[in-house]
Design an enzyme around this catalytic site. Structure first.
Site, PDB file in Angstrom:
ATOM      1  N   HIS A  56      -4.287  -2.206  -4.891  1.00 51.03           N
ATOM      2  CA  HIS A  56      -4.299  -1.090  -5.846  1.00 51.03           C
ATOM      3  C   HIS A  56      -4.247  -1.573  -7.304  1.00 51.03           C
ATOM      4  O   HIS A  56      -3.598  -0.950  -8.148  1.00 51.03           O
ATOM      5  CB  HIS A  56      -3.128  -0.120  -5.588  1.00 51.03           C
ATOM      6  CG  HIS A  56      -3.202   0.554  -4.255  1.00 51.03           C
ATOM      7  ND1 HIS A  56      -3.919   1.709  -4.039  1.00 51.03           N
ATOM      8  CD2 HIS A  56      -2.666   0.231  -3.055  1.00 51.03           C
ATOM      9  CE1 HIS A  56      -3.798   2.071  -2.765  1.00 51.03           C
ATOM     10  NE2 HIS A  56      -3.062   1.180  -2.145  1.00 51.03           N
ATOM     11  N   ASN A 129      -2.784   8.197  -0.025  1.00 51.50           N
ATOM     12  CA  ASN A 129      -4.175   7.786  -0.190  1.00 51.50           C
ATOM     13  C   ASN A 129      -5.069   9.017  -0.134  1.00 51.50           C
ATOM     14  O   ASN A 129      -4.603  10.102   0.199  1.00 51.50           O
ATOM     15  CB  ASN A 129      -4.590   6.836   0.949  1.00 51.50           C
ATOM     16  CG  ASN A 129      -4.176   5.393   0.687  1.00 51.50           C
ATOM     17  OD1 ASN A 129      -4.037   4.974  -0.455  1.00 51.50           O
ATOM     18  ND2 ASN A 129      -3.975   4.651   1.751  1.00 51.50           N
ATOM     19  N   TYR A 339       7.045  -2.129  -1.515  1.00 50.60           N
ATOM     20  CA  TYR A 339       6.728  -1.604  -2.854  1.00 50.60           C
ATOM     21  C   TYR A 339       7.795  -2.035  -3.854  1.00 50.60           C
ATOM     22  O   TYR A 339       7.493  -2.551  -4.925  1.00 50.60           O
ATOM     23  CB  TYR A 339       6.599  -0.072  -2.822  1.00 50.60           C
ATOM     24  CG  TYR A 339       5.236   0.367  -2.345  1.00 50.60           C
ATOM     25  CD1 TYR A 339       4.789   0.069  -1.060  1.00 50.60           C
ATOM     26  CD2 TYR A 339       4.380   1.068  -3.173  1.00 50.60           C
ATOM     27  CE1 TYR A 339       3.542   0.451  -0.624  1.00 50.60           C
ATOM     28  CE2 TYR A 339       3.119   1.456  -2.744  1.00 50.60           C
ATOM     29  CZ  TYR A 339       2.713   1.141  -1.468  1.00 50.60           C
ATOM     30  OH  TYR A 339       1.467   1.522  -1.040  1.00 50.60           O
TER      31      TYR A 339
END
Ligand code: NDP
Length: 507
Positions: A56, A129, A339
């Site tokens: 990303h 997404n 993350y």
């Protein structure tokens, strides 16, 4: 009144007398080490880039708000969802996945759809997404999968053999592959796509009763996709087209919005449900779990500075607020770790102090201290431990998720639920797609898979065949493959199929 002229200063506020000529010994140099302004300027420039996201990396973002449009208090006690009409400030970031920071917005790739809700109970991050499913359902496969979507270790080029080798050995990917190679794999803009949580989450109410939920942000601009040819053209002529489109739309007051629809399953319904609700390669069919409209997301503010807000925006699916919790979905569990971990690497231990990441509706009161770039008073002289008897912030037992049962033997368990990986992609191909969608899908696949070696083409085409024989036959015809051989491969188990084609040489 004319504005008084600002004086240029160093980073430490010292006035700069000259910013065009370095300090030199004589008019022809050399440069003197004592030119502290030059050293500061170059030193900062050398450090302008932070590590780009491994996935990303290329993205665009904007601020806005989320507004509740239906009463959901019987499902969740989250305060930002507690009242119809209630608005919460948000920051959203859209992205491609596999390409680098300078790559083309029109690439065939899933699109990231991340939203940070600045709620009064702290920041709630939803990291989704534009597709409701994913390629794999066990996080142990994630780094391998991403490697195959990126560059070959020797050539540093994208590599169709790596790409399809992995996917053809990972049959659960067929659902996401079918969406990716439909025209939804190349959305016209970030405004013209839906966002899905993909994962299942838990909502629980004030009484502690819970439901399982999936989020669907449906674009109010309508779905619009690029054909392969359009996407390829744009990748060359305007690699930033979606980034620019989002910025320009907001700048002219044409604010994009999405309607949030929720799919909700009670634990009782979930028990008898045909699909494993924690398997991210599956959707919940709308006919069985009709989505209900609960809110609206509106983006109406462009970032003032791309780096400050978009590049440094850090979302983490572990950031849930009271009333919302994660599910046992193995991929989601791993993302809770990964993350946060990647933000620690990219932005440092105090990334929560960067304004775009700081809670806006609540105040951070923790015992975390110090670390690189702790830029505030760092808790001042207050206690830096708990428990303390000096009035430091105390945990609130009411903020926790109600206890839940977990049982079972520890082990490396594959998904054992009756998981037919081919039914849903087959339904998509047969029932949802139009004939034109199917034509584009086959063309897009043939164009890409055609760059892989024959044995990998065969193995992957067998998987298309298993989703739907017509799907497999048309890909086989496009690639000029022997359809009888493809059918024989399709009849084998995944393990037999993997063994039936000779291994090749990687380089
Ligand atoms: P429905 O007919 O109720 O829903 C079909 C869904 O497919 C719609 O949400 C539509 O999205 C979406 N869709 C349309 N064209 C494409 C495409 N080319 N690629 C991907 N999605 C597309 O059927 P079901 O709920 O029974 O699901 C049937 C299949 O539809 C699933 O197996 C899945 O592949 C796909 N799908 C299902 C979703 C779900 O949550 N149930 C969500 C998205 C896809 P839209 O309304 O926005 O146009």
């Amino acid at each position: 009144m004319t504005k008084e002229k600002d004086t240029l200063t160093t980073a430490f506020g010292i006035p700069v007398a000259e910013d065009q000529n370095s300090l030199t010994a004589g008019p022809r140099g050399p440069v003197l080490m004592q030119d502290a302004h030059l050293l500061e300027k170059l030193g900062h420039f050398d450090r302008e880039r932070i590590p780009e996201r491994v996935v990303h990396a290329k993205g665009a973002g904007a601020g806005g708000y989320f507004e509740v449009t239906a009463d959901v208090t019987r499902y969740t006690k989250a305060k930002f969802l507690s009242q119809v009409g209630k608005r919460t400030e948000v920051f959203a970031r859209f992205s491609t996945v596999g390409g680098e920071k300078g790559s083309a917005d029109a690439a065939r790739d899933p699109r990231g759809f991340a939203i940070k809700f600045y709620t009064e109970e702290g920041n709630y991050d939803l990291v989704g997404n534009n597709t409701p499913v994913f390629f794999i359902r066990d996080p142990l496969k994630f780094p391998d999968f991403i490697h195959t979507q990126k560059r070959h270790p020797a050539t540093n080029c994208k590599d169709a053999n790596m790409f399809w080798d992995f996917l053809s050995l990972t049959p659960e990917s067929i659902h996401q592959v079918t969406i990716l190679f439909s025209d939804r794999g190349t959305p016209a803009t970030y405004r013209n796509m839906n966002g899905y949580s993909s994962h299942t989450y838990k909502w629980y109410n004030a009484a502690g009763d819970y439901v399982w939920v999936q989020y669907h942000f449906k674009t109010d601009q309508g779905i619009k996709n690029l054909s392969r040819q359009e996407a390829e053209g744009l990748s060359g002529s305007d690699p930033d087209h979606a980034t620019r489109d989002l910025y320009e739309a907001i700048a002219r007051g044409d604010y994009p919005s999405w309607t949030l629809e929720m799919q909700i399953l009670t634990p009782e319904q979930a028990k008898d449900f045909r699909w494993d609700i924690f398997d991210i390669t599956k959707v919940w069919p709308h006919g069985e779990v009709p989505p209900i409209k609960v809110g609206k997301l509106v983006l109406n503010r462009n970032p003032e500075n791309y780096f400050a807000e978009v590049e440094q925006a850090a979302f983490g699916p572990g950031n849930t607020v009271p009333g919302i919790a994660v599910s046992p979905d193995k991929m989601l569990q791993a993302r809770v770790f990964s993350y946060h971990d990647t933000h620690l690497h990219r932005l440092g231990p105090n990334y929560h102090l960067i304004p775009v990441n700081s809670p806006k509706g609540a105040k951070e009161k923790s015992y975390q201290r110090d670390g690189f770039m702790r830029v505030d008073a760092g808790g001042g002289g207050g206690p830096n431990y708990w428990p303390n008897s000096f009035g430091g912030p105390a945990p609130d037992p009411g903020a926790g998720e109600p206890p839940f049962e977990i049982a079972g033997p520890a082990g490396r368990h594959p998904y054992a639920f009756p998981n037919d990986d081919f039914v849903q992609p087959g339904d998509l191909y047969r029932k949802v797609m139009t004939e034109m969608d199917r034509e584009h899908l086959i063309g897009n696949i043939v164009d890409h898979l055609g760059h892989a070696v024959k044995r990998i083409q065969m193995r992957q085409t067998a998987i298309f065949f298993k989703a739907d024989p017509d799907y497999g036959r048309r890909v086989a015809a496009g690639l000029g493959l022997d359809i009888a051989a493809v059918e024989r491969l399709a009849a084998m188990s995944a393990e037999e199929r993997a063994g039936a084609t000779q291994p090749g040489t990687f380089n």
